[in-house]
Motif scaffolding. Structure first.
Motif, PDB file in Angstrom:
ATOM      1  N   GLY A 130     -17.987  55.999  58.485  1.00  0.00           N
ATOM      2  CA  GLY A 130     -18.365  56.029  56.921  1.00  0.00           C
ATOM      3  C   GLY A 130     -19.512  55.664  56.542  1.00  0.00           C
ATOM      4  N   PHE A 131     -20.260  56.555  56.885  1.00  0.00           N
ATOM      5  CA  PHE A 131     -22.114  56.553  57.184  1.00  0.00           C
ATOM      6  C   PHE A 131     -22.975  57.407  57.661  1.00  0.00           C
ATOM      7  CE2 PHE A 131     -22.497  56.616  61.289  1.00  0.00           C
ATOM      8  CZ  PHE A 131     -23.847  56.157  62.299  1.00  0.00           C
ATOM      9  N   PHE A 132     -24.017  57.637  56.463  1.00  0.00           N
ATOM     10  CA  PHE A 132     -24.852  59.251  56.897  1.00  0.00           C
ATOM     11  C   PHE A 132     -25.265  58.570  57.770  1.00  0.00           C
ATOM     12  CE2 PHE A 132     -23.984  60.096  52.363  1.00  0.00           C
ATOM     13  CZ  PHE A 132     -23.295  61.850  52.533  1.00  0.00           C
ATOM     14  N   PRO A 133     -25.924  59.311  59.012  1.00  0.00           N
ATOM     15  CA  PRO A 133     -26.625  58.772  60.546  1.00  0.00           C
ATOM     16  C   PRO A 133     -28.537  58.095  59.526  1.00  0.00           C
ATOM     17  CG  PRO A 133     -25.447  60.459  60.504  1.00  0.00           C
ATOM     18  CD  PRO A 133     -25.403  60.539  58.750  1.00  0.00           C
ATOM     19  N   ASN A 134     -28.833  58.782  58.957  1.00  0.00           N
ATOM     20  CA  ASN A 134     -29.881  59.105  57.805  1.00  0.00           C
ATOM     21  C   ASN A 134     -29.623  57.330  57.321  1.00  0.00           C
ATOM     22  OD1 ASN A 134     -28.964  60.316  56.041  1.00  0.00           O
ATOM     23  ND2 ASN A 134     -30.629  61.380  56.094  1.00  0.00           N
ATOM     24  N   ASP A 135     -28.683  56.612  56.580  1.00  0.00           N
ATOM     25  CA  ASP A 135     -28.946  55.930  56.042  1.00  0.00           C
ATOM     26  C   ASP A 135     -29.591  54.620  56.527  1.00  0.00           C
ATOM     27  OD1 ASP A 135     -28.049  52.943  55.111  1.00  0.00           O
ATOM     28  OD2 ASP A 135     -26.345  54.690  54.370  1.00  0.00           O
ATOM     29  N   VAL A 184     -33.523  61.555  61.506  1.00  0.00           N
ATOM     30  CA  VAL A 184     -33.586  59.791  62.190  1.00  0.00           C
ATOM     31  C   VAL A 184     -34.646  60.640  63.478  1.00  0.00           C
ATOM     32  CG1 VAL A 184     -31.755  58.743  63.724  1.00  0.00           C
ATOM     33  CG2 VAL A 184     -31.095  59.461  61.832  1.00  0.00           C
ATOM     34  N   ALA A 185     -33.937  61.864  63.797  1.00  0.00           N
ATOM     35  CA  ALA A 185     -35.042  61.990  65.539  1.00  0.00           C
ATOM     36  C   ALA A 185     -36.462  62.301  64.666  1.00  0.00           C
ATOM     37  CB  ALA A 185     -35.220  63.797  65.259  1.00  0.00           C
ATOM     38  N   ALA A 186     -36.898  62.918  63.746  1.00  0.00           N
ATOM     39  CA  ALA A 186     -37.734  62.443  62.972  1.00  0.00           C
ATOM     40  C   ALA A 186     -38.376  60.318  63.044  1.00  0.00           C
ATOM     41  CB  ALA A 186     -38.524  62.950  61.982  1.00  0.00           C
ATOM     42  N   ASP A 187     -37.406  60.020  62.475  1.00  0.00           N
ATOM     43  CA  ASP A 187     -38.259  58.842  62.074  1.00  0.00           C
ATOM     44  C   ASP A 187     -38.272  58.137  63.663  1.00  0.00           C
ATOM     45  OD1 ASP A 187     -38.680  59.302  60.217  1.00  0.00           O
ATOM     46  OD2 ASP A 187     -36.259  58.457  58.570  1.00  0.00           O
ATOM     47  N   PHE A 188     -37.067  58.472  64.629  1.00  0.00           N
ATOM     48  CA  PHE A 188     -36.738  57.506  66.100  1.00  0.00           C
ATOM     49  C   PHE A 188     -37.351  58.519  67.150  1.00  0.00           C
ATOM     50  CE2 PHE A 188     -35.089  55.426  62.990  1.00  0.00           C
ATOM     51  CZ  PHE A 188     -35.268  53.848  63.461  1.00  0.00           C
ATOM     52  N   PRO A 189     -38.580  59.346  67.243  1.00  0.00           N
ATOM     53  CA  PRO A 189     -38.552  60.650  67.811  1.00  0.00           C
ATOM     54  C   PRO A 189     -38.301  60.331  69.457  1.00  0.00           C
ATOM     55  CG  PRO A 189     -40.984  59.590  67.301  1.00  0.00           C
ATOM     56  CD  PRO A 189     -40.003  58.929  66.707  1.00  0.00           C
ATOM     57  N   PRO A 214     -38.204  67.988  69.963  1.00  0.00           N
ATOM     58  CA  PRO A 214     -37.729  67.966  70.932  1.00  0.00           C
ATOM     59  C   PRO A 214     -36.604  66.789  71.834  1.00  0.00           C
ATOM     60  CG  PRO A 214     -39.955  67.551  70.395  1.00  0.00           C
ATOM     61  CD  PRO A 214     -38.896  68.079  69.128  1.00  0.00           C
ATOM     62  N   ASN A 215     -36.659  65.634  70.402  1.00  0.00           N
ATOM     63  CA  ASN A 215     -35.629  64.778  71.894  1.00  0.00           C
ATOM     64  C   ASN A 215     -34.165  65.035  70.914  1.00  0.00           C
ATOM     65  OD1 ASN A 215     -36.577  63.990  68.452  1.00  0.00           O
ATOM     66  ND2 ASN A 215     -36.055  62.661  68.239  1.00  0.00           N
ATOM     67  N   VAL A 216     -33.677  66.224  71.229  1.00  0.00           N
ATOM     68  CA  VAL A 216     -32.043  66.022  70.349  1.00  0.00           C
ATOM     69  C   VAL A 216     -31.898  67.665  71.622  1.00  0.00           C
ATOM     70  CG1 VAL A 216     -30.940  67.563  68.534  1.00  0.00           C
ATOM     71  CG2 VAL A 216     -33.149  65.767  68.336  1.00  0.00           C
ATOM     72  N   TRP A 217     -30.291  66.752  71.905  1.00  0.00           N
ATOM     73  CA  TRP A 217     -29.875  68.020  72.880  1.00  0.00           C
ATOM     74  C   TRP A 217     -28.426  67.808  71.957  1.00  0.00           C
ATOM     75  CZ3 TRP A 217     -33.291  64.383  73.904  1.00  0.00           C
ATOM     76  CH2 TRP A 217     -33.793  64.472  75.337  1.00  0.00           C
ATOM     77  N   ILE A 218     -27.313  69.351  72.567  1.00  0.00           N
ATOM     78  CA  ILE A 218     -26.070  69.426  71.893  1.00  0.00           C
ATOM     79  C   ILE A 218     -24.816  69.331  72.863  1.00  0.00           C
ATOM     80  CG2 ILE A 218     -24.489  71.183  71.288  1.00  0.00           C
ATOM     81  CD1 ILE A 218     -27.538  72.268  69.385  1.00  0.00           C
ATOM     82  N   ASP A 219     -24.142  68.796  73.037  1.00  0.00           N
ATOM     83  CA  ASP A 219     -23.749  68.888  73.970  1.00  0.00           C
ATOM     84  C   ASP A 219     -21.884  69.492  73.019  1.00  0.00           C
ATOM     85  OD1 ASP A 219     -20.023  67.418  73.215  1.00  0.00           O
ATOM     86  OD2 ASP A 219     -21.650  65.055  73.278  1.00  0.00           O
TER      87      ASP A 219
END
Length: 287
Positions: A130-135, A184-189, A214-219
């Motif tokens: 129950g949260f937005f990841p960018n909260d 999140v990826a921008a704020d925590f590279p 470039p710090n993001v992957w997909i499973d």
């Protein structure tokens, strides 16, 4: 991990039954609905799951989901999973799960689990939690993860949990649109972010975030590969071939079924070893 002895690494395995704590029957209707939706019944213990993967020579990353604030259900202890991983280091790693609503106490727990139990990453499920990841509520927790240089898996897209229940069990799909992970990826590279699952109905958003950051992957867990969108397979064969990861979502899908369907799903032969093992090995620091 003894990478040479493994044929694959499954990045998405659920701890289902604790051997230390009695099952929390509060909210059991979520379990019943998930079993109906995914058409499965047996929930293995943690040792049973490890034994299955060891016999198959498949490495695994295991975690629970801590949604105590939103669902009111006790989680399986992170420590139980982490200790099992330490006892099976040749083929297993543990990711911890901490409800972001726990704030600074959650951040303290994360640091302790990293220092004392050597957890290798963290798991979030925005819809269930129950949260937005960018909260920014979750940012103290991310700061600990980023400082340790560890990955974090985020559920994305539709959720089988709650599907078919009255009002979806009160769970809201909006939280799991992967576009929120762009912030999140921008704020925590320095934090390695894994977008879990083909992100239907937001697959293009997930691919865009992964291409841009470039710090993001997909499973690729949660679906049989024979149902993957064409654009996902295209990107896995080309620009994103080094950032796609094998994941089953066991016990909802077995690794054997996933790997069998993967062979005929249209992935180029040269990307098979990357997706099945090499990308995960590099992400986890073994290559």
């Amino acid at each position: 991990m003894d990478i040479s002895n493994l044929i694959a690494i499954d990045m998405h395995v659920h701890a289902e039954v604790s051997c230390r704590c009695a099952p929390d029957l509060f909210g059991k209707e979520f379990d019943d609905a998930a079993e109906k939706y995914f058409k499965f019944q047996h929930r293995p213990t943690i040792p049973e799951t490890i034994a299955r993967y060891r016999e198959a020579r498949v490495g695994l990353v295991m975690f629970t989901v801590d949604a105590e604030s939103n669902l009111g259900r006790r989680r399986i202890p992170n420590e139980e999973i982490a200790e099992a991983a330490l006892e099976n280091q040749d083929m297993m790693r543990a990711f911890a799960s901490i409800d972001p609503h726990k704030g600074k106490m959650g951040a303290r727990e994360a640091r302790r689990l990293i220092d004392e139990y050597k957890v290798a990453g963290f798991k979030f499920h925005p819809t269930v939690q129950g949260f937005f990841p960018n909260d920014e509520m979750a940012y103290p927790l991310y700061e600990v993860i980023a400082e340790a240089g560890l990955p974090a898996i985020f559920h994305s897209g539709h959720s089988g949990i709650g599907s078919g229940m009255r009002g979806g069990g009160g769970l809201k799909l909006k939280y799991s649109n992967p576009i929120h992970l762009d912030d999140v990826a921008a704020d925590f590279p320095d934090m390695k972010i894994i977008i879990a699952h083909p992100s239907w109905p937001w697959q293009d958003e997930a691919l865009s975030v992964c291409l841009h950051k470039p710090n993001v992957w997909i499973d690729l867990s949660g679906w049989s590969p024979k149902y993957f969108p064409k654009e996902l397979i295209h990107q896995a064969n080309t620009q994103l071939k080094h950032r796609m990861l094998f994941g089953s979502d066991f016990p909802l899908i077995t690794p054997e079924r996933w790997m069998s369907d993967f062979e005929a799903a249209g992935f180029r032969p040269e990307v098979h070893p990357l997706i099945l093992k090499d990308n995960a090995s590099a992400l986890l620091g073994f290559a």
